[in-house]
Design a protein around this motif. Structure first.
Motif, PDB file in Angstrom:
ATOM      1  N   ILE A  67       1.272  -7.904  -6.165  1.00  0.00           N
ATOM      2  CA  ILE A  67       2.558  -8.179  -6.801  1.00  0.00           C
ATOM      3  C   ILE A  67       2.732  -9.675  -7.022  1.00  0.00           C
ATOM      4  N   GLY A  68       3.053 -10.016  -8.243  1.00  0.00           N
ATOM      5  CA  GLY A  68       3.335 -11.391  -8.636  1.00  0.00           C
ATOM      6  C   GLY A  68       4.213 -11.325  -9.871  1.00  0.00           C
ATOM      7  N   ALA A  69       3.978 -12.217 -10.835  1.00  0.00           N
ATOM      8  CA  ALA A  69       4.724 -12.165 -12.094  1.00  0.00           C
ATOM      9  C   ALA A  69       4.490 -10.806 -12.769  1.00  0.00           C
ATOM     10  N   ARG A  70       3.288 -10.294 -12.630  1.00  0.00           N
ATOM     11  CA  ARG A  70       2.939  -8.938 -13.075  1.00  0.00           C
ATOM     12  C   ARG A  70       2.317  -8.218 -11.891  1.00  0.00           C
ATOM     13  N   THR A  71       2.443  -6.912 -11.853  1.00  0.00           N
ATOM     14  CA  THR A  71       1.874  -6.115 -10.766  1.00  0.00           C
ATOM     15  C   THR A  71       0.602  -5.431 -11.246  1.00  0.00           C
ATOM     16  N   LEU A  72      -0.438  -5.535 -10.434  1.00  0.00           N
ATOM     17  CA  LEU A  72      -1.692  -4.822 -10.690  1.00  0.00           C
ATOM     18  C   LEU A  72      -1.807  -3.719  -9.653  1.00  0.00           C
ATOM     19  N   ARG A  73      -2.119  -2.520 -10.091  1.00  0.00           N
ATOM     20  CA  ARG A  73      -2.249  -1.401  -9.166  1.00  0.00           C
ATOM     21  C   ARG A  73      -3.699  -0.907  -9.165  1.00  0.00           C
ATOM     22  N   PHE A  74      -4.272  -0.797  -7.970  1.00  0.00           N
ATOM     23  CA  PHE A  74      -5.643  -0.342  -7.787  1.00  0.00           C
ATOM     24  C   PHE A  74      -5.647   0.943  -6.990  1.00  0.00           C
ATOM     25  N   HIS A  75      -6.637   1.787  -7.243  1.00  0.00           N
ATOM     26  CA  HIS A  75      -6.826   3.036  -6.499  1.00  0.00           C
ATOM     27  C   HIS A  75      -8.031   2.872  -5.596  1.00  0.00           C
ATOM     28  N   LEU A  76      -7.861   3.201  -4.310  1.00  0.00           N
ATOM     29  CA  LEU A  76      -8.985   3.127  -3.375  1.00  0.00           C
ATOM     30  C   LEU A  76     -10.015   4.181  -3.740  1.00  0.00           C
ATOM     31  N   ASN A  77     -11.266   3.770  -3.783  1.00  0.00           N
ATOM     32  CA  ASN A  77     -12.351   4.711  -4.077  1.00  0.00           C
ATOM     33  C   ASN A  77     -12.681   5.473  -2.804  1.00  0.00           C
ATOM     34  N   SER A  78     -12.697   6.773  -2.898  1.00  0.00           N
ATOM     35  CA  SER A  78     -13.079   7.603  -1.729  1.00  0.00           C
ATOM     36  C   SER A  78     -14.260   8.464  -2.117  1.00  0.00           C
ATOM     37  N   ASN A  79     -15.274   8.413  -1.298  1.00  0.00           N
ATOM     38  CA  ASN A  79     -16.499   9.187  -1.582  1.00  0.00           C
ATOM     39  C   ASN A  79     -16.671  10.272  -0.556  1.00  0.00           C
ATOM     40  N   ARG A 128       0.850  -1.193   0.000  1.00  0.00           N
ATOM     41  CA  ARG A 128       0.000   0.000   0.000  1.00  0.00           C
ATOM     42  C   ARG A 128       0.878   1.232   0.000  1.00  0.00           C
ATOM     43  N   GLN A 129       0.552   2.166  -0.906  1.00  0.00           N
ATOM     44  CA  GLN A 129       1.212   3.460  -0.961  1.00  0.00           C
ATOM     45  C   GLN A 129       0.112   4.511  -1.055  1.00  0.00           C
ATOM     46  N   GLY A 130      -0.231   5.102   0.075  1.00  0.00           N
ATOM     47  CA  GLY A 130      -1.321   6.080   0.111  1.00  0.00           C
ATOM     48  C   GLY A 130      -2.630   5.420  -0.268  1.00  0.00           C
ATOM     49  N   ASP A 131      -3.269   5.941  -1.318  1.00  0.00           N
ATOM     50  CA  ASP A 131      -4.545   5.397  -1.783  1.00  0.00           C
ATOM     51  C   ASP A 131      -4.378   4.329  -2.859  1.00  0.00           C
ATOM     52  N   TYR A 132      -3.151   3.857  -3.079  1.00  0.00           N
ATOM     53  CA  TYR A 132      -2.892   2.840  -4.090  1.00  0.00           C
ATOM     54  C   TYR A 132      -2.500   1.527  -3.445  1.00  0.00           C
ATOM     55  N   ILE A 133      -3.088   0.451  -3.948  1.00  0.00           N
ATOM     56  CA  ILE A 133      -2.786  -0.898  -3.499  1.00  0.00           C
ATOM     57  C   ILE A 133      -2.237  -1.648  -4.695  1.00  0.00           C
ATOM     58  N   SER A 134      -1.061  -2.247  -4.529  1.00  0.00           N
ATOM     59  CA  SER A 134      -0.458  -3.056  -5.590  1.00  0.00           C
ATOM     60  C   SER A 134      -0.495  -4.516  -5.191  1.00  0.00           C
TER      61      SER A 134
END
Length: 138
Positions: A126-138, A118-124
């Motif tokens: 990690i495996g063979a490829r990295t997927l990065r998600f942004h936390l939704n804030s309402n 976790r880096q701020g509002d981003y969650i990665s």
């Protein structure tokens, strides 16, 4: 060197506290995992679509997944920085073959992830490829 009863008690207390800190550290990190939150894959929508894949992760890791076309459920398990994702059945919607293939590839990549960060509002994930998600804030 001999230990008095008081010295032994103090030593035992220090060891107990040290063990408690070591055991609690992974739990604290797992608590930083965004249980109970929604997140969106950090990508642009596909041409001709407004949709972007998202995850809604419940308090116990139960997950609702909405992909470019398909949707379904899964389960995240977290221990420290280690993560395991087990996908459930995906709803077979009327998907064009190219979107269905992208959905299947995204599920496979998520399933292959072994760590998270976790880096701020981003969650990665990690495996063979990295997927990065942004936390939704309402």
């Amino acid at each position: 060197m001999t230990f008095s009863r008081r010295s032994f008690s103090a030593l035992a207390a220090c060891i107990s506290i040290s063990i408690g800190v070591l055991v609690a550290a992974p739990r604290a990190q797992a608590q930083d995992f965004p249980f109970g939150q929604e997140m969106t894959l950090d990508v642009r929508p596909l041409p001709g679509s407004k949709r972007v894949p998202s995850l809604e992760i419940g308090d116990r890791g139960e997950t609702r997944i909405e992909l470019w076309c398909k949707g379904g459920r899964g389960q995240f398990s977290v221990a420290g920085e280690t993560i395991v994702f087990v996908p459930g059945a995906m709803e077979e919607r009327a998907c064009p073959p190219d979107k269905a293939q992208l959905d299947d590839a995204l599920i496979a990549t998520l399933s292959e992830a072994t760590n998270w960060k976790r880096q701020g509002d981003y969650i990665s994930f990690i495996g063979a490829r990295t997927l990065r998600f942004h936390l939704n804030s309402n």
